[in-house]
Design a protein around this motif. Sequence first.
Motif, PDB file in Angstrom:
ATOM      1  N   ASN A 249       0.823  -1.199   0.000  1.00  0.00           N
ATOM      2  CA  ASN A 249       0.000   0.000   0.000  1.00  0.00           C
ATOM      3  C   ASN A 249       0.865   1.259   0.000  1.00  0.00           C
ATOM      4  OD1 ASN A 249       0.842  -0.138   2.829  1.00  0.00           O
ATOM      5  ND2 ASN A 249      -0.701   1.454   3.160  1.00  0.00           N
ATOM      6  N   ASN A 250       0.206   2.407  -0.108  1.00  0.00           N
ATOM      7  CA  ASN A 250       0.840   3.713   0.051  1.00  0.00           C
ATOM      8  C   ASN A 250       1.768   4.082  -1.103  1.00  0.00           C
ATOM      9  OD1 ASN A 250       0.851   6.001   1.692  1.00  0.00           O
ATOM     10  ND2 ASN A 250       2.880   5.512   2.518  1.00  0.00           N
ATOM     11  N   ASP A 251       1.508   3.520  -2.295  1.00  0.00           N
ATOM     12  CA  ASP A 251       2.360   3.783  -3.459  1.00  0.00           C
ATOM     13  C   ASP A 251       1.508   3.879  -4.719  1.00  0.00           C
ATOM     14  OD1 ASP A 251       4.916   3.460  -2.011  1.00  0.00           O
ATOM     15  OD2 ASP A 251       4.327   1.345  -1.896  1.00  0.00           O
ATOM     16  N   ASP A 252       2.158   4.284  -5.798  1.00  0.00           N
ATOM     17  CA  ASP A 252       1.564   4.233  -7.132  1.00  0.00           C
ATOM     18  C   ASP A 252       2.402   3.283  -7.976  1.00  0.00           C
ATOM     19  OD1 ASP A 252      -0.452   6.147  -6.614  1.00  0.00           O
ATOM     20  OD2 ASP A 252       0.970   7.771  -6.964  1.00  0.00           O
ATOM     21  N   TYR A 253       1.766   2.252  -8.527  1.00  0.00           N
ATOM     22  CA  TYR A 253       2.462   1.276  -9.365  1.00  0.00           C
ATOM     23  C   TYR A 253       2.121   1.555 -10.827  1.00  0.00           C
ATOM     24  CZ  TYR A 253       3.720  -1.023  -5.085  1.00  0.00           C
ATOM     25  OH  TYR A 253       4.267  -1.281  -3.853  1.00  0.00           O
ATOM     26  N   HIS A 254       3.157   1.836 -11.597  1.00  0.00           N
ATOM     27  CA  HIS A 254       2.999   2.218 -12.996  1.00  0.00           C
ATOM     28  C   HIS A 254       3.232   0.986 -13.877  1.00  0.00           C
ATOM     29  CE1 HIS A 254       3.159   6.327 -11.469  1.00  0.00           C
ATOM     30  NE2 HIS A 254       4.212   5.948 -10.765  1.00  0.00           N
ATOM     31  N   ILE A 255       2.246   0.656 -14.703  1.00  0.00           N
ATOM     32  CA  ILE A 255       2.314  -0.551 -15.527  1.00  0.00           C
ATOM     33  C   ILE A 255       2.363  -0.152 -16.998  1.00  0.00           C
ATOM     34  CG2 ILE A 255       1.211  -2.746 -16.114  1.00  0.00           C
ATOM     35  CD1 ILE A 255      -0.155  -2.675 -13.397  1.00  0.00           C
ATOM     36  N   GLU A 256       3.357  -0.667 -17.694  1.00  0.00           N
ATOM     37  CA  GLU A 256       3.499  -0.484 -19.136  1.00  0.00           C
ATOM     38  C   GLU A 256       3.329  -1.845 -19.811  1.00  0.00           C
ATOM     39  OE1 GLU A 256       7.001   2.454 -19.925  1.00  0.00           O
ATOM     40  OE2 GLU A 256       7.474   1.296 -18.118  1.00  0.00           O
ATOM     41  N   PHE A 257       3.059  -1.831 -21.118  1.00  0.00           N
ATOM     42  CA  PHE A 257       3.011  -3.077 -21.865  1.00  0.00           C
ATOM     43  C   PHE A 257       3.852  -2.968 -23.128  1.00  0.00           C
ATOM     44  CE2 PHE A 257      -0.170  -0.634 -24.072  1.00  0.00           C
ATOM     45  CZ  PHE A 257      -0.248  -1.144 -25.362  1.00  0.00           C
TER      46      PHE A 257
ATOM     47  N   ARG B 202       2.889  -8.262 -25.334  1.00  0.00           N
ATOM     48  CA  ARG B 202       3.886  -9.330 -25.297  1.00  0.00           C
ATOM     49  C   ARG B 202       4.544  -9.423 -23.919  1.00  0.00           C
ATOM     50  NH1 ARG B 202       5.414 -11.170 -30.312  1.00  0.00           N
ATOM     51  NH2 ARG B 202       4.594 -10.005 -32.100  1.00  0.00           N
ATOM     52  N   ALA B 203       4.535  -8.310 -23.192  1.00  0.00           N
ATOM     53  CA  ALA B 203       5.175  -8.266 -21.875  1.00  0.00           C
ATOM     54  C   ALA B 203       4.616  -7.076 -21.106  1.00  0.00           C
ATOM     55  CB  ALA B 203       6.686  -8.156 -22.017  1.00  0.00           C
ATOM     56  N   PHE B 204       4.872  -7.074 -19.791  1.00  0.00           N
ATOM     57  CA  PHE B 204       4.480  -5.962 -18.932  1.00  0.00           C
ATOM     58  C   PHE B 204       5.691  -5.524 -18.121  1.00  0.00           C
ATOM     59  CE2 PHE B 204       0.570  -8.220 -19.780  1.00  0.00           C
ATOM     60  CZ  PHE B 204      -0.323  -7.202 -20.029  1.00  0.00           C
TER      61      PHE B 204
END
Length: 212
Positions: free
Chosen positions: A100-108, A144-146
């Motif tokens: 918790n307490n974070d921002d998780y940035h997801i790319e593909f 194809r990936a993250f």
Amino acid sequence: MRAFTAVALTAMMFAYGARADDNVAYLAKVATYGAGIGDSAGAVWGGGMARLDSVTDGAFNPSGQQWNFDSVYWSGTQSGVTITLAHAALVSQLVLEADNNDDYHIEFLDQDHVWQGLTAVDTDSNPPGQNMYRGPLESPVVARAFRISASGDNHYSIAEFQALGAWVVDEEPVVLPVSPVDPLPVPEPASYLMLAAGLALLALAGRKNINW
């Protein structure tokens, strides 16, 4: 960049019904990048770095578990985790178990092998520790990936990542499992006898019509 909020994602957990989507990230290859992986704070605070392959093994940790127990953790915004799928897949939903307490940035990684921003998971409003976040993407993507990075309190961790969708063949989703093609029926023995008798009659009739 598309963004979820923790509240919206948590609500999706309860609204999520039975779907035919598969977790295309199940047992996908996991790797880390950057110098902050397994930083010393995780060990000093009484944790234990998990095996990388545990991130895609389909198993979740108890809700609220300490951020650095049975998770892959790191510090800094230039470090993180990559998940490489076995094949390209059309992905419509994501599941992330993270601190918790974070921002998780997801790319593909798209079909042209270019990293594209996808979404940000805001975990600020959840109770302390590891929690699960689930939600649909605004639009499905062929990936194809993250790649996952984070910003916030400088102590980040993930325990599980899932991508729900379908494998892609020639840019078209394949519904699994594929129904097998029915084999051609095998003629019964009686059918063979009738065929032989018919051929014999044809041969006899043809012989009578021959003129010498």
